[in-house]
Design a protein around this motif. Structure first.
Motif, short mmCIF file in Angstrom:
data_model
loop_
_atom_site.label_atom_id
_atom_site.label_comp_id
_atom_site.label_asym_id
_atom_site.label_seq_id
_atom_site.Cartn_x
_atom_site.Cartn_y
_atom_site.Cartn_z
N GLY A 86 18.17 22.21 46.69
CA GLY A 86 18.74 20.90 46.37
C GLY A 86 18.04 20.24 45.19
N LEU A 87 16.71 20.33 45.17
CA LEU A 87 15.96 19.74 44.06
C LEU A 87 16.22 20.49 42.76
N TYR A 88 16.31 21.82 42.85
CA TYR A 88 16.60 22.60 41.65
C TYR A 88 17.97 22.21 41.06
N PHE A 89 18.96 22.08 41.93
CA PHE A 89 20.31 21.73 41.46
C PHE A 89 20.33 20.31 40.90
N ALA A 90 19.67 19.36 41.59
CA ALA A 90 19.63 17.98 41.11
C ALA A 90 18.95 17.90 39.75
N ASN A 91 17.90 18.69 39.57
CA ASN A 91 17.19 18.74 38.29
C ASN A 91 18.11 19.23 37.17
N THR A 92 18.87 20.27 37.46
CA THR A 92 19.79 20.82 36.46
C THR A 92 20.88 19.82 36.09
N VAL A 93 21.46 19.18 37.09
CA VAL A 93 22.52 18.19 36.82
C VAL A 93 21.98 17.05 35.97
N LEU A 94 20.81 16.52 36.34
CA LEU A 94 20.21 15.43 35.57
C LEU A 94 19.94 15.86 34.13
N ALA A 95 19.43 17.08 33.97
CA ALA A 95 19.12 17.60 32.63
C ALA A 95 20.38 17.67 31.77
N VAL A 96 21.47 18.17 32.35
CA VAL A 96 22.73 18.28 31.60
C VAL A 96 23.26 16.91 31.20
N VAL A 97 23.24 15.97 32.13
CA VAL A 97 23.76 14.63 31.85
C VAL A 97 22.97 13.99 30.71
N VAL A 98 21.66 14.04 30.80
CA VAL A 98 20.81 13.43 29.75
C VAL A 98 21.03 14.12 28.41
N ALA A 99 21.08 15.46 28.42
CA ALA A 99 21.27 16.21 27.18
C ALA A 99 22.60 15.89 26.53
N MET A 100 23.67 15.82 27.34
CA MET A 100 24.99 15.53 26.79
C MET A 100 25.06 14.12 26.22
N VAL A 101 24.46 13.16 26.90
CA VAL A 101 24.48 11.77 26.42
C VAL A 101 23.72 11.65 25.10
N ILE A 102 22.53 12.24 25.04
CA ILE A 102 21.72 12.17 23.82
C ILE A 102 22.42 12.88 22.66
N ALA A 103 23.00 14.05 22.96
CA ALA A 103 23.69 14.80 21.92
C ALA A 103 24.92 14.04 21.42
N TYR A 104 25.60 13.37 22.34
CA TYR A 104 26.80 12.60 21.96
C TYR A 104 26.42 11.42 21.07
N ILE A 105 25.26 10.82 21.36
CA ILE A 105 24.81 9.67 20.57
C ILE A 105 24.30 10.10 19.19
N LEU A 106 23.48 11.17 19.16
CA LEU A 106 22.84 11.59 17.91
C LEU A 106 23.70 12.53 17.07
N GLN A 107 24.70 13.15 17.70
CA GLN A 107 25.64 14.00 16.98
C GLN A 107 24.98 15.08 16.12
#
Length: 428
Positions: A86-107
């Motif tokens: 559960g912690l491994y999966f939660a970590n992966t989901v959080l990582a993807v969300v943060v990465a996508m948001v930052i990438a979308y902002i910084l382009q």
């Protein structure tokens, strides 16, 4: 003053990279340097990584069987497996969300001129998108020998769990088998210590080869993209994981960072989560006082399914590929890519370059320009190194948190920054 192993590894890493760079930019064309010396370094580095990988399969099987046999009951196995997964999966989901948001902002990739794709780029797209259902079906091997020969971690973990449960079900009658696996696990840990004493030299050789072959022109052309990937990954390694461990166990972030330094340096040089399994296990048992049972179960599982670093890398690379060729993604498409990356990252595998194959699959499946893969592959070595470190430090963080919640963490030993070598807590 006697230098610690992590200091020796760091010296080997930096000096090897400097020497390799000197060979590439100042001594190129001189056979004794760019052929014989680099060739020898490449061979030595390959032999060292092979020596580590030699122990991975038996270590995973033996440590999981021994670890489960030391648990009080099979119900504890289910509880631990649920917490860790559960912690491994939660970590992966959080990582993807943060990465996508930052990438979308910084382009990343906006305005980049990548030119023509390399000849090898299209070859990577021959892989198909991993089928989650088929991956689950394939967990049960039809040939155990083939599973061990190919190093299929999911199948090996499944067999180890089944064997351990069978041994536990036999009660006292199977005590000799439990003792045998416990002894085998101790032998594997001793072998790890012996091989790790060679790590500074192996890392030195690996870094000579890296410094002598890395093409700086390719890196400079996409410096922004690389900086975003590496920055997010280092934020996970240096901030997110230490804070998470501190919140749940009370171990100071500075102590956690200090005790995982050896892990980071080793994973940077090998770019392989699987090759770092012995180092992660040793770190948890000897430096944090995590029980061998929990470390033996959680680390191999993490090397297979905890790919938060790979998820960050793949997510940013996907946004970079679209921007580099002027393709605009809608929020819905970004969410789709993010969800896909969560599942794809599990299939990356703990081997160098695994993320590039998944990026190629993603680019193909979503109709993105395959030419972008050429430059992604060109700088993969830098991203993959840091990506691996994020993966393995995440393994250590999750297992430490779970150990604290299960009473299988020696808090005094773990919080002592100077307690870095004394093995503690032999059993669960």
């Amino acid at each position: 003053m006697k230098k610690s192993l992590s200091h020796k590894i760091f010296i080997g890493l930096v000096s090897g990279l400097i020497l390799g760079s000197i060979i590439q930019y100042m001594l190129a064309g001189i056979p004794i340097f760019d052929e014989y010396l680099v060739g020898t370094a490449s061979a030595v580095g390959t032999m060292f990584v092979s020596l580590i990988k030699l122990m991975v399969v038996p270590l995973v099987f033996v440590s999981i069987v021994a670890g489960i046999c030391e648990l009080d009951s099979t119900s504890q196995l289910g509880r631990l497996g649920g917490k860790i997964s559960g912690l491994y999966f939660a970590n992966t989901v959080l990582a993807v969300v943060v990465a996508m948001v930052i990438a979308y902002i910084l382009q990343p990739g906006s305005g980049a001129n990548l030119g023509e794709a390399g000849a090898g780029a299209s070859a990577l797209t021959e892989q198909g998108l991993p089928n989650v259902g088929q991956m689950i079906v394939n967990i049960i091997p039809d040939n155990p020998i083939a599973a061990f020969a190919s190093g299929d971690m999911l199948q090996i973990i499944f067999m180890a769990i089944v064997v351990a449960i069978a041994i536990k079900s036999l009660g006292d009658y199977a005590k000799p088998a439990q003792s045998g696996f416990a002894m085998a696990n101790d032998i594997m840990m001793r072998l790890i210590t012996m091989v790790m004493n060679l790590a500074p030299y192996g890392v030195f050789a690996l870094m000579i080869n890296l410094g002598a072959t890395l093409e700086m022109d390719s890196i400079i052309s996409v410096a922004g993209y690389v900086a975003i990937v590496v920055s997010i990954l280092f934020a996970w390694i240096l901030i997110v994981y230490p804070l998470a461990v501190w919140m749940f166990t009370g171990i100071k972030p500075s102590v956690f960072r200090a005790k995982t330094r050896e892990q980071v340096l080793f994973s940077l040089s090998t770019a392989s989560s699987n090759a770092t399994i012995p180092v992660t296990t040793r770190t948890l048992v000897e430096k944090f006082g995590v029980s061998k049972a929990l470390a033996g179960f959680g680390v191999p599982l993490g090397a297979t399914i905890n790919m938060s670093g790979a998820a960050i890398y793949i997510a940013v690379a996907a946004v970079f590929a679209t921007n580099a060729y002027g393709v605009t993604l809608s929020p819905a498409e970004l969410i789709t890519i993010g969800a896909t990356v969560c599942f794809m990252s599990v299939g990356v595998g703990g081997v160098p370059g695994g993320a590039v194959v998944m990026i190629a699959v993603l680019i193909q499946q979503f109709g993105l320009p395959i030419e972008a893969l050429a430059i992604v592959a060109a700088v993969d070595r830098i991203n993959d190194m840091v990506c691996t470190s994020a993966n393995v430090v995440g393994d250590a963080a999750v297992v430490t948190i779970v150990a604290g919640s299960e009473g299988e963490l020696d808090h005094d030993h773990a919080k002592d920054i100077n307690a870095t070598s004394k093995p503690v807590q032999e059993t669960a």
